[in-house]
Design a protein around this motif. Structure first.
Motif, short mmCIF file in Angstrom:
data_model
loop_
_atom_site.label_atom_id
_atom_site.label_comp_id
_atom_site.label_asym_id
_atom_site.label_seq_id
_atom_site.Cartn_x
_atom_site.Cartn_y
_atom_site.Cartn_z
N GLY A 92 0.82 -1.21 0.00
CA GLY A 92 0.00 0.00 0.00
C GLY A 92 0.84 1.25 0.00
O GLY A 92 0.56 2.21 -0.73
N ALA A 93 1.92 1.25 0.80
CA ALA A 93 2.80 2.43 0.88
C ALA A 93 3.48 2.69 -0.46
O ALA A 93 3.58 3.84 -0.90
N VAL A 94 3.96 1.63 -1.10
CA VAL A 94 4.61 1.79 -2.41
C VAL A 94 3.61 2.30 -3.43
O VAL A 94 3.90 3.24 -4.20
N THR A 95 2.42 1.73 -3.42
CA THR A 95 1.38 2.13 -4.38
C THR A 95 1.00 3.59 -4.21
O THR A 95 0.95 4.35 -5.18
N ILE A 96 0.75 4.00 -2.98
CA ILE A 96 0.35 5.40 -2.72
C ILE A 96 1.51 6.35 -3.03
O ILE A 96 1.30 7.41 -3.62
N THR A 97 2.72 5.96 -2.67
CA THR A 97 3.89 6.81 -2.95
C THR A 97 4.05 7.02 -4.46
O THR A 97 4.31 8.14 -4.91
N LEU A 98 3.89 5.95 -5.23
CA LEU A 98 3.97 6.08 -6.68
C LEU A 98 2.83 6.93 -7.23
O LEU A 98 3.02 7.75 -8.13
N ALA A 99 1.63 6.76 -6.66
CA ALA A 99 0.46 7.50 -7.15
C ALA A 99 0.56 9.00 -6.93
O ALA A 99 0.07 9.79 -7.73
N ILE A 100 1.23 9.40 -5.84
CA ILE A 100 1.37 10.84 -5.58
C ILE A 100 2.69 11.40 -6.13
O ILE A 100 3.05 12.52 -5.84
N GLY A 101 3.36 10.59 -6.95
CA GLY A 101 4.58 11.06 -7.61
C GLY A 101 5.79 11.10 -6.70
O GLY A 101 6.64 11.98 -6.84
N GLY A 102 5.89 10.12 -5.80
CA GLY A 102 6.98 10.08 -4.83
C GLY A 102 8.34 9.77 -5.40
O GLY A 102 9.35 10.01 -4.76
N GLY A 103 8.40 9.22 -6.60
CA GLY A 103 9.69 8.91 -7.25
C GLY A 103 10.58 8.05 -6.39
O GLY A 103 10.21 6.95 -6.01
N VAL A 104 11.76 8.57 -6.04
CA VAL A 104 12.74 7.80 -5.27
C VAL A 104 12.28 7.53 -3.84
O VAL A 104 12.85 6.66 -3.18
N LEU A 105 11.26 8.23 -3.37
CA LEU A 105 10.75 7.98 -2.03
C LEU A 105 10.15 6.58 -1.90
O LEU A 105 9.92 6.09 -0.80
N VAL A 106 9.90 5.94 -3.02
CA VAL A 106 9.33 4.60 -3.02
C VAL A 106 10.36 3.55 -2.59
O VAL A 106 9.99 2.45 -2.18
N VAL A 107 11.63 3.89 -2.63
CA VAL A 107 12.68 2.92 -2.32
C VAL A 107 12.58 2.41 -0.88
O VAL A 107 12.66 1.20 -0.64
N MET A 108 12.37 3.31 0.07
CA MET A 108 12.34 2.90 1.48
C MET A 108 11.22 1.90 1.76
O MET A 108 11.49 0.82 2.31
N PRO A 109 9.96 2.20 1.43
CA PRO A 109 8.93 1.19 1.71
C PRO A 109 9.12 -0.10 0.90
O PRO A 109 8.77 -1.18 1.37
N ALA A 110 9.70 0.01 -0.28
CA ALA A 110 9.95 -1.20 -1.08
C ALA A 110 10.98 -2.10 -0.39
O ALA A 110 10.79 -3.32 -0.28
N VAL A 111 12.06 -1.52 0.09
CA VAL A 111 13.11 -2.29 0.77
C VAL A 111 12.57 -2.89 2.06
O VAL A 111 12.78 -4.08 2.35
N VAL A 112 11.85 -2.09 2.84
CA VAL A 112 11.27 -2.60 4.09
C VAL A 112 10.27 -3.72 3.78
O VAL A 112 10.21 -4.72 4.50
N GLY A 113 9.52 -3.57 2.72
CA GLY A 113 8.58 -4.61 2.31
C GLY A 113 9.28 -5.91 1.96
O GLY A 113 8.80 -7.00 2.31
N VAL A 114 10.41 -5.82 1.28
CA VAL A 114 11.18 -7.02 0.93
C VAL A 114 11.70 -7.70 2.20
O VAL A 114 11.63 -8.92 2.35
N LEU A 115 12.21 -6.90 3.15
CA LEU A 115 12.69 -7.47 4.42
C LEU A 115 11.55 -8.15 5.17
O LEU A 115 11.72 -9.24 5.72
N ALA A 116 10.39 -7.52 5.18
CA ALA A 116 9.22 -8.11 5.83
C ALA A 116 8.82 -9.41 5.13
O ALA A 116 8.43 -10.38 5.79
N ALA A 117 8.93 -9.44 3.80
CA ALA A 117 8.59 -10.65 3.05
C ALA A 117 9.55 -11.80 3.40
O ALA A 117 9.12 -12.95 3.50
N ILE A 118 10.81 -11.48 3.61
CA ILE A 118 11.78 -12.50 4.01
C ILE A 118 11.39 -13.10 5.35
O ILE A 118 11.40 -14.31 5.54
N VAL A 119 11.04 -12.22 6.30
CA VAL A 119 10.62 -12.70 7.63
C VAL A 119 9.31 -13.49 7.51
O VAL A 119 9.17 -14.55 8.12
N ALA A 120 8.36 -12.99 6.74
CA ALA A 120 7.08 -13.68 6.58
C ALA A 120 7.30 -15.09 6.01
O ALA A 120 6.69 -16.06 6.48
N TYR A 121 8.19 -15.20 5.04
CA TYR A 121 8.48 -16.51 4.45
C TYR A 121 9.21 -17.40 5.46
O TYR A 121 8.88 -18.57 5.62
#
Length: 136
Positions: A92-121
């Protein structure tokens, strides 16, 4: 040969568990820090949530979810589910950040999301056990 294979598997499991706990501590710190800014209504957070159209209620709800998830990172039975919820939150954070034109601001939630996915798996067995317990 069997004993060396067994030892290697045990060592690999222990190293994997240590790596997952390390990621869990990092995620808990990231989300607790993020929740603090939302729950104390720091000006930057207020402005950001207003810009996203979520307003103060959205900010407080997400802050509370982040804090609850940060705490759940230390409760083995809940860790997998909390990490899975963090993945959804970061999508959701990545989607909203992209929708409001966040550009490089999307990197942080994307990286945190990947780390969370590793833990979830890595903690998927605890999530399955929790689901089975409530599925009875």
């Amino acid at each position: 040969m069997t004993s060396s294979t067994s030892t290697a598997t045990t060592n690999g499991s222990r190293a994997g568990n240590i790596a997952l706990w390390t990621l869990q501590v990092v995620l808990a710190a990231v989300y607790a820090f993020s929740a603090f800014g939302k729950l104390t209504a720091e000006a930057q957070n207020v402005a950001g949530f207003e810009a996203m159209g979520l307003g103060m209620p959205g900010m407080y709800i997400i802050g509370a979810l982040e804090l609850a998830g940060a705490i759940a990172m230390f409760i083995p039975r809940l860790t997998g589910l909390a990490a899975l919820c963090f993945v959804l939150l970061m999508i959701g954070a990545v989607t909203i950040t992209l929708a409001i034109g966040g550009g490089v601001l999307v990197v942080m939630p994307a990286v945190v999301g990947v780390l969370a996915a590793i833990v979830a798996y890595g903690r998927r067995d605890s999530t399955k056990a929790l689901a089975a317990r409530f599925g009875r």
